[in-house]
Enzyme design. Structure first.
Site, PDB file in Angstrom:
ATOM      1  N   GLU A  56      62.746  42.415  66.525  1.00  0.00           N
ATOM      2  CA  GLU A  56      63.159  41.122  67.077  1.00  0.00           C
ATOM      3  C   GLU A  56      61.915  40.332  67.429  1.00  0.00           C
ATOM      4  O   GLU A  56      60.922  40.891  67.911  1.00  0.00           O
ATOM      5  CB  GLU A  56      64.004  41.308  68.342  1.00  0.00           C
ATOM      6  N   CYS A 260      68.956  39.107  70.832  1.00  0.00           N
ATOM      7  CA  CYS A 260      69.470  37.817  71.310  1.00  0.00           C
ATOM      8  C   CYS A 260      68.960  36.651  70.465  1.00  0.00           C
ATOM      9  O   CYS A 260      69.598  35.601  70.408  1.00  0.00           O
ATOM     10  CB  CYS A 260      69.092  37.610  72.767  1.00  0.00           C
ATOM     11  N   ASN A 390      75.683  39.837  67.604  1.00  0.00           N
ATOM     12  CA  ASN A 390      74.768  40.662  68.395  1.00  0.00           C
ATOM     13  C   ASN A 390      75.294  40.759  69.820  1.00  0.00           C
ATOM     14  O   ASN A 390      75.277  39.771  70.540  1.00  0.00           O
ATOM     15  CB  ASN A 390      73.371  40.045  68.426  1.00  0.00           C
ATOM     16  N   GLU A 391      75.746  41.904  70.195  1.00  0.00           N
ATOM     17  CA  GLU A 391      76.246  42.193  71.546  1.00  0.00           C
ATOM     18  C   GLU A 391      76.926  40.985  72.207  1.00  0.00           C
ATOM     19  O   GLU A 391      76.701  40.670  73.373  1.00  0.00           O
ATOM     20  CB  GLU A 391      75.142  42.798  72.435  1.00  0.00           C
TER      21      GLU A 391
HETATM   22  O1  AHR Z   1      65.965  44.285  72.902  1.00  0.00           O
HETATM   23  C1  AHR Z   1      65.898  43.257  73.820  1.00  0.00           C
HETATM   24  C2  AHR Z   1      67.233  42.550  74.016  1.00  0.00           C
HETATM   25  O2  AHR Z   1      68.149  43.427  74.572  1.00  0.00           O
HETATM   26  C3  AHR Z   1      67.912  42.080  72.780  1.00  0.00           C
HETATM   27  O3  AHR Z   1      67.477  40.852  72.359  1.00  0.00           O
HETATM   28  C4  AHR Z   1      69.340  42.013  73.174  1.00  0.00           C
HETATM   29  O4  AHR Z   1      70.200  42.173  72.070  1.00  0.00           O
HETATM   30  C5  AHR Z   1      69.465  43.062  74.229  1.00  0.00           C
HETATM   31  O5  AHR Z   1      70.120  42.604  75.347  1.00  0.00           O
END
Ligand code: AHR
Length: 665
Positions: A56, A260, A390-391
């Protein structure tokens, strides 16, 4: 018939005698991590893609990190949207050495490309002895090595009647020139000018200096400087040392671009893959949800290329047409929260997802395959996995959009494995709802995320033992214990043996986050720390690497045994069918050495001399940029017998890799 019955009966008695003997030898033991019920089978197939990487752009992982670009704010697109005190000229300095004068402005009337609206205009009124120009300090200075070559490029156009001579140099803070080249800007339209700079000395704090030495006016944009030595010498490439470390891990897949970052801070900030491909001057830059800027220089083409270069399956995760529920800082103050794309934009969005699959896998004659080919990759990238969401908070808005995207992709591309999402935690409302959404639609895999204390991992080694094998498979897309001490890494190692044991249902797993630049971290527990020249590999990295480079596709539950009451021990045994190698992993998270019993009688013709890697030390030890070698794995060879006790050192992970001479076992 009678004879056959006798043979099978005698086989049965032989088997019972063997079982009896086994339990006589190991009186109080059962197979590692299993319940006390007797097992009839000895093993099972597990996912060949179990351990991969999560990438990320957080903690300056991309710009200023893995992406080898040395110029910061190269396109003058930084803005207060990124950070309130940033603007088009952030990280640039107007310079008028030795009695020159003129002016520097930012304009937008005739940009290189509409996606890249801002550019700099230098008005050279008096050349003086050195010219009028700009300086860029890179990402906290530019590190150069004596003898190395650096590729400079910029878009420029002459705005006055005569061509403008320009000197490009790398200079130390005291103004010593350590590399120099000259170009002549002689086009009235935007044109790309290039130069090669060779460093005459090593220096870790140089700046790029561009000085126009002719009176007149010139426009500049996309000012770029790359080391020629990028990973595999690719253009627009990756920082060689960091990329090599990732390559050395031999991950089976790489997930990108987040996290995120994927679903973004509000709808306008979602990561839209089409904005990140094509010539860099045409890519759409934007705010990074983690409080800085993303140039998209490291975009989908570069991610796919890197995956191919290191033999990892690409795993792009696309937004499920909703933004991050924490948008606008919702967790601190009343932000905007999750926002959903209007329904009348959904068809276009779904097409964007389908176009990605065509871009990655379609023939070079297809609309999107042609764009991939034009970028330099006529062959398909062989995309197999796509994550949707994503989550995300599992709201009705999410569910409706997820289902629309999922149904469309499944209908057009049944060959693609789609991965759904189950919120940010290991359990709770979003987790349950996410699982229900995925199960109801038969989504093949679902992404779980959790960050926990090491104790949680140690108390949940059996989490997946009871998962329903008829439900979707698991992609444990983000996990880490809070901390980078050896104890954290060993707790993760113990947990990972549980992932292997459940590798029939847990099909992929990736530690997160991956990269973190010193002084620019938004997340404190990370796998690799770095600055512009140094790298510190955490114990967590070493654990991950010991697993990623020692993956198997078959799990044996009858090879390593231990006292089930001793929860400080964990172990696994897998086979890698490609090589035939048998891989044993032993984890001891206590502060004393402890033994585990191994019985290799399942295997024939193995080499008694096996490769061994041991990571061990003080539970609180960690590596830093200043002391990167506190905890490092030790490589050796050991002799293994058919039956032996492995003395696992205190606080350790051991991997023993045994070669099978003939593939028959
Ligand atoms: O890995 C860091 C963050 O943790 C990511 O962006 C998110 O998906 C999670 O909350």
């Amino acid at each position: 018939m009678e004879k056959n019955r006798n043979i099978s009966q005698s086989k049965k008695y032989k088997y019972m005698r063997l079982c009896l003997l086994y339990f006589l030898i190991f009186p109080t033991i059962i197979s590692v991590g299993q319940s006390q019920t007797k097992k009839t089978e000895t093993g099972k197939k597990i996912s060949p893609y179990l351990f991969g990487l999560f990438f990320e752009d957080i903690n300056y992982a991309a710009d200023g990190g893995l992406y080898a670009e040395l110029i910061q704010n190269r396109s003058f697109e930084y803005s207060p949207t990124d950070r309130t005190d940033w603007h088009s000229l952030s990280f640039w300095e107007y310079t008028t050495p030795r009695y020159s004068y003129g002016s520097l402005n930012v304009e937008t009337s005739t940009p290189v490309h509409p996606n890249n609206p801002h550019y700099a205009v230098l008005n050279i009124e008096h050349v003086g002895e050195a010219g009028v120009g700009v300086k860029n300090h890179g990402f906290e200075n530019i590190v150069i090595k004596q003898g190395d070559k650096y590729s400079f490029s910029m878009f420029a156009r002459q705005l006055s009647s005569s061509p403008i001579a320009v000197t490009i140099s790398l200079q130390t803070p005291k103004g010593k020139v350590v590399a120099e080249s000259k170009i002549n800007v002689n086009t009235k339209d935007w044109n790309k000018y290039t130069a090669s700079l060779t460093a005459s000395a090593s220096n870790d704090s140089t700046s790029l200096v561009i000085l126009a030495t002719t009176k007149g006016k010139i426009a500049l944009d996309v000012v770029s400087l790359f080391p020629e030595k990028t990973f595999l010498n690719r253009q627009n490439g990756l920082r060689a040392d960091l990329a090599q470390l990732l390559a050395d891990m031999k991950p089976s897949f790489i997930r990108f671009p987040g996290g995120c970052l994927t679903h973004g801070d509000g709808l306008g900030n979602m990561y839209r893959w089409k904005n990140t491909v094509g010539p860099i001057e045409q890519r759409v830059e934007q705010k990074n949800i983690w409080g800085y800027h993303q140039t998209a220089g490291l975009g989908y083409y570069e991610y796919f290329q890197f995956c191919e270069d290191i033999g990892a399956k690409p795993l792009p995760v696309l937004p499920a047409a909703v933004s991050c529920q924490n948008s606008g800082g919702t967790w601190r103050i009343g932000g905007t929260g999750q926002k959903a794309l209007p329904m009348d934009e959904m068809q276009e969005y779904i097409q964007e997802v389908l176009d990605l699959i065509e871009w990655a896998n379609g023939p070079a004659t297809s609309t999107w395959g042609a764009k991939r080919a034009a970028a330099g990759h006529p062959q398909p990238f062989n995309l197999e996995f796509v994550g949707i969401g994503n989550e995300d908070k599992i709201t009705p808005e999410f569910e409706a959009r997820f289902k629309m995207i999922y149904d469309a992709v499944r209908a057009k591309h049944p060959e693609i494995t789609i991965i759904g999402t189950s919120g940010p935690f290991s359990d709770g409302e979003d987790f349950d709802k996410g699982w229900t959404v995925a199960s109801n639609s038969n989504v093949p895999m679902i992404d779980e995320h959790y960050y926990k204390e090491p104790k949680w991992f140690l108390s949940n080694l059996n989490r997946y033992d009871a998962y329903d094998r008829k439900k979707p498979g698991v992609y444990l897309g983000e996990y880490a214990s809070w901390g980078n001490k050896l104890y954290n890494a060993i707790a993760e190692a113990a947990y990972m043996t549980g992932l292997e044991r459940n590798g029939d249902i847990v099909r992929m797993a990736s530690y997160a986050p991956l990269l973190a630049k010193k002084n620019h971290t938004q997340w404190n527990t990370d796998m690799i720390f770095f600055d512009n020249s140094k790298i510190s590999l955490t114990p967590n990295y070493h654990v991950q690497k010991m697993f990623t480079t020692n993956q198997g596709d078959y799990y044996y539950d009858n090879v390593i045994a231990q006292n089930v009451k001793d929860t400080t021990l964990a172990a696994s045994c897998v086979k890698d069918s490609k090589t035939g190698d048998i891989i044993l992993k032993f984890v001891n998270n206590s502060n004393v050495a402890k033994s585990m019993k191994v019985n290799l009688s399942t295997f024939k013709n193995y080499m008694s001399s096996a490769a061994q890697i041991v990571l061990s030390g003080n539970a609180n030890a960690e590596n830093t940029l200043e002391h990167p070698q506190n905890i490092v794995p030790v490589y050796s060879t050991v002799n293994v017998n058919k039956v032996f006790d492995y003395p696992a050192p205190a606080m350790s992970l051991t991997v023993i890799r045994i070669k099978i001479l003939s593939k028959k076992i």
